[in-house]
Design a protein around this motif. Structure first.
Motif, mmCIF file in Angstrom:
data_model
loop_
_atom_site.group_PDB
_atom_site.id
_atom_site.type_symbol
_atom_site.label_atom_id
_atom_site.label_comp_id
_atom_site.label_asym_id
_atom_site.label_seq_id
_atom_site.Cartn_x
_atom_site.Cartn_y
_atom_site.Cartn_z
ATOM 1 N N ALA A 33 0.826 -1.202 0.000
ATOM 2 C CA ALA A 33 0.000 0.000 0.000
ATOM 3 C C ALA A 33 0.863 1.254 0.000
ATOM 4 C CB ALA A 33 -0.915 0.002 1.221
ATOM 5 N N GLN A 34 0.424 2.244 -0.757
ATOM 6 C CA GLN A 34 1.058 3.555 -0.756
ATOM 7 C C GLN A 34 0.160 4.544 -0.016
ATOM 8 O OE1 GLN A 34 3.050 4.883 -4.259
ATOM 9 N NE2 GLN A 34 3.259 2.826 -5.114
ATOM 10 N N ALA A 35 0.754 5.647 0.425
ATOM 11 C CA ALA A 35 0.000 6.567 1.271
ATOM 12 C C ALA A 35 0.418 8.010 1.037
ATOM 13 C CB ALA A 35 0.193 6.207 2.749
ATOM 14 N N ASN A 36 -0.556 8.899 1.270
ATOM 15 C CA ASN A 36 -0.352 10.338 1.288
ATOM 16 C C ASN A 36 0.094 10.773 2.681
ATOM 17 O OD1 ASN A 36 -2.047 11.153 -1.377
ATOM 18 N ND2 ASN A 36 -3.195 9.629 -0.234
ATOM 19 N N LEU A 37 0.653 11.969 2.765
ATOM 20 C CA LEU A 37 1.019 12.552 4.054
ATOM 21 C C LEU A 37 0.405 13.935 4.202
ATOM 22 C CD1 LEU A 37 4.859 12.026 4.631
ATOM 23 C CD2 LEU A 37 2.972 10.560 5.360
ATOM 24 N N ILE A 38 0.019 14.272 5.419
ATOM 25 C CA ILE A 38 -0.196 15.661 5.803
ATOM 26 C C ILE A 38 0.373 15.796 7.207
ATOM 27 C CG2 ILE A 38 -2.547 15.304 6.676
ATOM 28 C CD1 ILE A 38 -1.282 18.379 4.715
ATOM 29 N N ILE A 39 1.255 16.767 7.381
ATOM 30 C CA ILE A 39 1.978 16.965 8.639
ATOM 31 C C ILE A 39 1.691 18.377 9.118
ATOM 32 C CG2 ILE A 39 4.241 16.948 9.749
ATOM 33 C CD1 ILE A 39 5.237 15.142 7.464
ATOM 34 N N VAL A 40 1.174 18.494 10.342
ATOM 35 C CA VAL A 40 0.770 19.795 10.876
ATOM 36 C C VAL A 40 1.255 19.933 12.316
ATOM 37 C CG1 VAL A 40 -1.285 19.956 9.408
ATOM 38 C CG2 VAL A 40 -1.457 18.888 11.677
ATOM 39 N N PRO A 41 1.357 21.169 12.819
ATOM 40 C CA PRO A 41 1.676 21.343 14.237
ATOM 41 C C PRO A 41 0.590 20.733 15.124
ATOM 42 C CG PRO A 41 1.943 23.402 13.025
ATOM 43 C CD PRO A 41 1.260 22.451 12.105
ATOM 44 N N LYS A 42 0.982 20.336 16.331
ATOM 45 C CA LYS A 42 0.048 19.705 17.261
ATOM 46 C C LYS A 42 -1.179 20.571 17.482
ATOM 47 C CE LYS A 42 -0.033 17.342 21.742
ATOM 48 N NZ LYS A 42 0.792 16.967 22.929
ATOM 49 N N ASP A 43 -1.009 21.880 17.434
ATOM 50 C CA ASP A 43 -2.122 22.805 17.627
ATOM 51 C C ASP A 43 -3.208 22.630 16.571
ATOM 52 O OD1 ASP A 43 -3.462 25.150 18.778
ATOM 53 O OD2 ASP A 43 -2.799 26.194 16.970
ATOM 54 N N TYR A 44 -2.840 22.131 15.383
ATOM 55 C CA TYR A 44 -3.796 21.910 14.298
ATOM 56 C C TYR A 44 -4.191 20.443 14.151
ATOM 57 C CZ TYR A 44 -4.080 26.520 12.096
ATOM 58 O OH TYR A 44 -4.364 27.841 11.822
ATOM 59 N N ALA A 45 -3.638 19.576 14.985
ATOM 60 C CA ALA A 45 -3.836 18.140 14.782
ATOM 61 C C ALA A 45 -5.287 17.721 14.977
ATOM 62 C CB ALA A 45 -2.924 17.346 15.708
ATOM 63 N N PHE A 46 -5.958 18.258 16.002
ATOM 64 C CA PHE A 46 -7.346 17.847 16.226
ATOM 65 C C PHE A 46 -8.227 18.276 15.064
ATOM 66 C CE2 PHE A 46 -11.697 18.578 17.677
ATOM 67 C CZ PHE A 46 -12.016 17.300 18.117
ATOM 68 N N ASP A 47 -8.073 19.515 14.594
ATOM 69 C CA ASP A 47 -8.876 19.977 13.454
ATOM 70 C C ASP A 47 -8.607 19.122 12.217
ATOM 71 O OD1 ASP A 47 -9.879 21.954 15.076
ATOM 72 O OD2 ASP A 47 -8.793 23.605 14.120
ATOM 73 N N THR A 48 -7.352 18.739 12.010
ATOM 74 C CA THR A 48 -7.001 17.901 10.858
ATOM 75 C C THR A 48 -7.618 16.519 10.988
ATOM 76 O OG1 THR A 48 -4.926 19.128 10.600
ATOM 77 C CG2 THR A 48 -5.081 16.992 9.496
ATOM 78 N N LEU A 49 -7.546 15.944 12.186
ATOM 79 C CA LEU A 49 -8.160 14.633 12.416
ATOM 80 C C LEU A 49 -9.669 14.695 12.210
ATOM 81 C CD1 LEU A 49 -7.974 11.683 13.409
ATOM 82 C CD2 LEU A 49 -8.196 12.574 15.747
ATOM 83 N N LEU A 50 -10.312 15.729 12.727
ATOM 84 C CA LEU A 50 -11.754 15.865 12.578
ATOM 85 C C LEU A 50 -12.130 16.080 11.110
ATOM 86 C CD1 LEU A 50 -14.430 15.952 14.117
ATOM 87 C CD2 LEU A 50 -14.095 18.430 14.410
ATOM 88 N N PHE A 51 -11.317 16.856 10.393
ATOM 89 C CA PHE A 51 -11.556 17.055 8.957
ATOM 90 C C PHE A 51 -11.511 15.716 8.239
ATOM 91 C CE2 PHE A 51 -9.999 17.930 4.633
ATOM 92 C CZ PHE A 51 -10.898 18.908 4.208
ATOM 93 N N ALA A 52 -10.512 14.883 8.566
ATOM 94 C CA ALA A 52 -10.406 13.569 7.926
ATOM 95 C C ALA A 52 -11.586 12.677 8.287
ATOM 96 C CB ALA A 52 -9.095 12.906 8.325
ATOM 97 N N GLN A 53 -11.999 12.687 9.534
ATOM 98 C CA GLN A 53 -13.120 11.843 9.957
ATOM 99 C C GLN A 53 -14.419 12.265 9.285
ATOM 100 O OE1 GLN A 53 -12.805 12.138 14.266
ATOM 101 N NE2 GLN A 53 -11.899 10.107 14.352
#
Length: 262
Positions: A33-53
């Protein structure tokens, strides 16, 4: 597709990229399997996780590395900062550079999201005799911003990005059936046919990747794409963020079949 790169193990491929090889990874390491990456500061991690969900079609999460972590189960013995062919660097939502090594940019507060990639289901498409135009034409897959809005999450918002593969008209239903069995890597297409219906005015001008020639007798088929989080970064403008260079993926130690629904 070169048989030698298809036969490499993920660790061997990652070592080549760590040494500076910069090429798209479609067709590499058959069966993995291949995968994409998105790397953000911890301050943005929850918003990024919620966006993905909230947007699992374009943003199916395969794994997360906690703040400062550089390796994990999907790349055993690897380093997320060096083991992709190329990375994008965003400051305040602007793409400022593309690099082959993130080490000098690394911070201990960076959280890495590993997101499913449609390159994973190209092997079963090829095994079924369905041609992949960007592999045949020796170029990167074309990707487009669409008029389809993702559901926003906190400070993260943006459009869905799609990848396009021209599929012979007689095989479209087969392509839909095959890819629908891989929901963790985007699954079935989000659109088939007229690109203008999803806000794409010109197939010859992708927003990411490279254009492909659409052969006679084929129909453009569009799959949700893991570049979507980068489009959200460009719109939402966090102070710093990183991604994979489009088409230059993380090759994981997970097998394609790990994400196959029987």
């Amino acid at each position: 597709m070169s048989t030698d790169v298809a036969a490499l193990t993920p660790a061997e491929a990652r070592a080549r990229f760590r040494d500076g090889l910069h090429v798209p990874t479609s067709g590499w390491c058959a069966g993995y399997a291949q995968a994409n990456l998105i790397i953000v500061p911890k301050d943005y991690a929850f918003d990024t996780l919620l966006f993905a969900q909230r947007n699992p079609k374009p943003c199916p999460i395969l794994g997360v590395l906690d703040a400062g972590e550089t390796t994990g189960p999907l790349l055993r013995g690897g380093d997320i900062r060096t083991d992709l062919p190329a990375y994008t660097v965003y400051r305040d939502g602007e793409l400022v550079e593309t690099v082959t090594d993130l080490s000098e940019h690394w911070r201990d507060d960076l959280v890495t999201f590993i997101v499913g990639c449609s390159f994973t289901f190209e092997a079963p498409l090829l095994q079924a005799g369905i041609p992949i135009a960007h592999i045949d034409q020796g170029c990167n897959v074309p990707m487009y911003r669409t008029s389809i809005r993702c559901e926003s999450a906190g400070r993260m918002a943006g459009p869905m990005v799609v990848s396009m593969r021209p599929i012979p008209a007689t095989r479209v239903s087969d392509a839909v059936r095959i890819t629908s069995r891989y929901p963790a890597v985007h699954g079935a297409p989000v659109h088939v046919g007229d690109p203008s219906r999803i806000g794409i005015s010109d197939l010859s001008r992708p927003n990411f990747g490279e254009p492909v020639t659409v052969p006679d007798g084929t129909i453009p088929v569009f799959w949700a794409c893991g570049v979507t989080p980068q489009a959200a970064v460009m719109e939402s403008r966090p102070p710093i963020a990183f991604g994979h260079a489009p088409g230059c993926m993380l090759i994981t130690d997970a097998a394609d079949t790990d994400y196959l629904i029987p």
